[in-house]
Write an enzyme that holds these catalytic residues in place. Sequence first.
Site, PDB file in Angstrom:
ATOM      1  N   LYS A 130      41.909  77.099  14.993  1.00 48.87           N
ATOM      2  CA  LYS A 130      42.819  75.958  14.820  1.00 48.87           C
ATOM      3  C   LYS A 130      42.163  74.676  15.299  1.00 48.87           C
ATOM      4  O   LYS A 130      41.467  74.684  16.301  1.00 48.87           O
ATOM      5  CB  LYS A 130      44.078  76.218  15.652  1.00 48.87           C
ATOM      6  CG  LYS A 130      44.984  75.030  15.830  1.00 48.87           C
ATOM      7  CD  LYS A 130      45.290  74.702  17.292  1.00 48.87           C
ATOM      8  CE  LYS A 130      44.151  74.045  18.001  1.00 48.87           C
ATOM      9  NZ  LYS A 130      44.450  73.499  19.322  1.00 48.87           N
ATOM     10  N   THR A 131      42.296  73.610  14.647  1.00 50.89           N
ATOM     11  CA  THR A 131      42.132  72.237  15.134  1.00 50.89           C
ATOM     12  C   THR A 131      42.079  71.283  13.950  1.00 50.89           C
ATOM     13  O   THR A 131      41.350  71.527  12.981  1.00 50.89           O
ATOM     14  CB  THR A 131      40.906  71.986  16.034  1.00 50.89           C
ATOM     15  OG1 THR A 131      40.865  70.602  16.358  1.00 50.89           O
ATOM     16  CG2 THR A 131      39.568  72.382  15.421  1.00 50.89           C
TER      17      THR A 131
ATOM     18  N   ASP B 243      37.291  75.213  22.432  1.00 47.55           N
ATOM     19  CA  ASP B 243      37.451  75.505  23.855  1.00 47.55           C
ATOM     20  C   ASP B 243      38.372  76.712  24.066  1.00 47.55           C
ATOM     21  O   ASP B 243      38.084  77.580  24.884  1.00 47.55           O
ATOM     22  CB  ASP B 243      38.038  74.286  24.587  1.00 47.55           C
ATOM     23  CG  ASP B 243      37.016  73.148  24.703  1.00 47.55           C
ATOM     24  OD1 ASP B 243      35.814  73.445  24.821  1.00 47.55           O
ATOM     25  OD2 ASP B 243      37.429  71.971  24.682  1.00 47.55           O
TER      26      ASP B 243
ATOM     27  N   ASP C 298      40.663  68.664  14.019  1.00 44.27           N
ATOM     28  CA  ASP C 298      39.367  67.977  14.091  1.00 44.27           C
ATOM     29  C   ASP C 298      38.348  68.520  13.081  1.00 44.27           C
ATOM     30  O   ASP C 298      37.369  67.843  12.778  1.00 44.27           O
ATOM     31  CB  ASP C 298      38.770  68.093  15.497  1.00 44.27           C
ATOM     32  CG  ASP C 298      39.625  67.407  16.550  1.00 44.27           C
ATOM     33  OD1 ASP C 298      40.659  66.823  16.179  1.00 44.27           O
ATOM     34  OD2 ASP C 298      39.260  67.461  17.729  1.00 44.27           O
TER      35      ASP C 298
ATOM     36  N   ARG D 279      47.047  72.989  27.490  1.00 42.82           N
ATOM     37  CA  ARG D 279      45.577  72.964  27.572  1.00 42.82           C
ATOM     38  C   ARG D 279      45.029  73.645  28.828  1.00 42.82           C
ATOM     39  O   ARG D 279      43.914  73.367  29.237  1.00 42.82           O
ATOM     40  CB  ARG D 279      45.087  71.513  27.540  1.00 42.82           C
ATOM     41  CG  ARG D 279      45.228  70.828  26.195  1.00 42.82           C
ATOM     42  CD  ARG D 279      44.383  69.580  26.125  1.00 42.82           C
ATOM     43  NE  ARG D 279      44.601  68.841  24.894  1.00 42.82           N
ATOM     44  CZ  ARG D 279      44.010  69.129  23.739  1.00 42.82           C
ATOM     45  NH1 ARG D 279      43.163  70.131  23.650  1.00 42.82           N
ATOM     46  NH2 ARG D 279      44.261  68.392  22.658  1.00 42.82           N
TER      47      ARG D 279
ATOM     48  N   GLY E 119      45.586  71.097  21.122  1.00 43.07           N
ATOM     49  CA  GLY E 119      46.321  70.126  20.317  1.00 43.07           C
ATOM     50  C   GLY E 119      47.055  70.783  19.156  1.00 43.07           C
ATOM     51  O   GLY E 119      46.604  71.782  18.600  1.00 43.07           O
TER      52      GLY E 119
HETATM   53  P1  FBP Z   1      42.297  70.530  19.740  1.00 36.64           P
HETATM   54  O1  FBP Z   1      40.800  70.511  19.669  1.00 36.64           O
HETATM   55  O2  FBP Z   1      42.809  71.232  20.937  1.00 36.64           O
HETATM   56  O3  FBP Z   1      42.884  71.067  18.470  1.00 36.64           O
HETATM   57  O4  FBP Z   1      42.848  69.033  19.874  1.00 36.64           O
HETATM   58  C1  FBP Z   1      42.355  68.042  19.068  1.00 36.64           C
HETATM   59  C2  FBP Z   1      42.962  66.677  19.316  1.00 36.64           C
HETATM   60  O5  FBP Z   1      44.018  66.450  18.394  1.00 36.64           O
HETATM   61  C3  FBP Z   1      41.892  65.602  19.220  1.00 36.64           C
HETATM   62  O6  FBP Z   1      41.745  65.161  17.898  1.00 36.64           O
HETATM   63  C4  FBP Z   1      42.398  64.567  20.191  1.00 36.64           C
HETATM   64  O7  FBP Z   1      41.341  63.819  20.748  1.00 36.64           O
HETATM   65  C5  FBP Z   1      43.068  65.374  21.250  1.00 36.64           C
HETATM   66  O8  FBP Z   1      43.501  66.560  20.625  1.00 36.64           O
HETATM   67  C6  FBP Z   1      44.225  64.662  21.898  1.00 36.64           C
HETATM   68  O9  FBP Z   1      44.694  65.436  22.949  1.00 36.64           O
HETATM   69  P2  FBP Z   1      46.146  65.384  23.559  1.00 36.64           P
HETATM   70  O10 FBP Z   1      47.041  66.101  22.605  1.00 36.64           O
HETATM   71  O11 FBP Z   1      46.019  66.143  24.826  1.00 36.64           O
HETATM   72  O12 FBP Z   1      46.538  63.963  23.709  1.00 36.64           O
END
Ligand code: FBP
Length: 545
Positions: free
Chosen positions: A198-199, A172, A201, A141, A77
């Site tokens: 990075k994230t 991940d 979250d 991803r 993300g």
């Molecule tokens: P990462 O852990 O890869 O940084 O992604 C986090 C996130 O933003 C979550 O908060 C959310 O649930 C998910 O990605 C959404 O995924 P997508 O971008 O595939 O819709």
Amino acid sequence: MEKSYLQIARAAYQPKLPKALLGPVKAVAGAPTQSVGNQEEIKELFPNTYGMPVIEFEAGEAQQLPAINVGVILSGGQAPGGHNVISGLFDGIKSINPDSKLYGFILGPGGLVDHNYMELTSDIIDEYRNTGGFDIIGSGRTKLEEVEQFEKGIKILRELNIKALVIIGGDDSNTNACVLAEYYAAKNYGVQVIGCPKTIDGDLKNEQIETSFGFDTACKTYSELIGNIQRDCNSARKYWHFIKLMGRSASHIALECALQCQPNICLISEEVEAKAMSLDDVVTYIAEAVAKRAEDGKDFGTVLIPEGLIEFIPAIKKLIAELNDVLASSEAQALNRSQQIDFVKQHISPENLAVFNSLPTSVARQLALDRDPHGNVQVSLIETEKLLSAMVAAKLDRWKKNGKYKGKFATQHHFFGYEGRCAAPSNYDADYCYSLGFNASRLIANGKTGYMSIIKNTTAPATEWIAGGVPITMMMNLERRNGKMKPVIRKALVELDGAPFKYFASKREEWARETKYVYPGPIQYFGPTEVCDQPTITLKLEQQK
Ligand code: FBP
């Protein structure tokens, strides 16, 4: 590319670096490390990258180093500051030797496997300094776990004479980085792999990693929006706003936004799990707060809901675990989507089937289908805010009949996630990310592989920040994924005995009954330091320990 005035002014911003990175460095190694869990198994799986020491950079002697070609991947993300990691890495390798080159793999790890890449020259880099987004090379991803993928990767790395690969990702993706580092080390392929945390979250953190980048900017962006809603709410005094916030599993984003905005209610998934609350318990908790405010004539309020809440309700968590195993079977994999729903219904335990059948069809379907490539339920697609508000409305209706509730309950729904992931990085993230990228170049120059770039002490001024590296194996343990035990980085959830949660818990009753909203306003990039350079409240409370 057309630019706004802010972008033009922002392009000129020179991110700060820790003192140790301002000149030549030497790496100071600590003691050997161990993984956070399953030490024997992790050691066996990662014989070449296990047990390495944490390292810190100090000022060192200047050396003449050869030019180096480096590859970079943005994975998972989007998170504010990714472009600054890349510009920091670019400036770092150029400072080692001006003939060094940086290649970006397009649209995530898939770009490495499919040989889809571009050279990132200074003209390109300059367009993206201090901007939000991952659009410089895009993200994806794709899970890197097959030998075939690693072998395809090495082909293009050799073709481009790339000696080090930097993977910018969450838990991940950094697990992938670790597996790739181990594979290339075992094969003696001469390619180093370095990760960057990075994230948005905020769940990639531990004793060595203070915070993942993007969390700061994303939370500030959501808090601005929540503050605006609270002001609207307190002006019209007629709606309850149910606001779902991204953050997949952990509730760090919801908690930080609550600390910044002081809403009436904020649910914390980790607490829901610890207290073994059912969905009905959660609904009752919200309904009681609504009813109490109604007694004071306040038929309005705000409820923050972490995106992953549903997965933390123990009965639903058990159901998801069984669904994951059932769906991972080859028999289930061969079926189409609607056949899969019937298949899981026939193969899960009666107890889990009862929970499955009690959920609204759309939520049940979502839990049974659509895992992301890492096996995660795509919680961003589940409309928990609408589910909860409908259930609260039904409960209040029942209470109205027996006289327990006399108010009016009108609702509005919001989901904040994508709004914050590509925001222009705050000064904190701009500096932190640039430092992470620049520091990655120093890890590469010091021959490290299987390390994550780390910058610590970030609540102090940047000159006092500490730069170094942590072996990724140190963060790993075994967890069940897609029906099998796999080595993965342990996710950091909200700690219920941690300072941020404790502070929130000490205030929430007052915030629920009264109206103590805070309106943080937009991120400021230029101006007094107390306005522009503050880290998150979470980090400040954690660092006070
Ligand atoms: P990462 O852990 O890869 O940084 O992604 C986090 C996130 O933003 C979550 O908060 C959310 O649930 C998910 O990605 C959404 O995924 P997508 O971008 O595939 O819709």
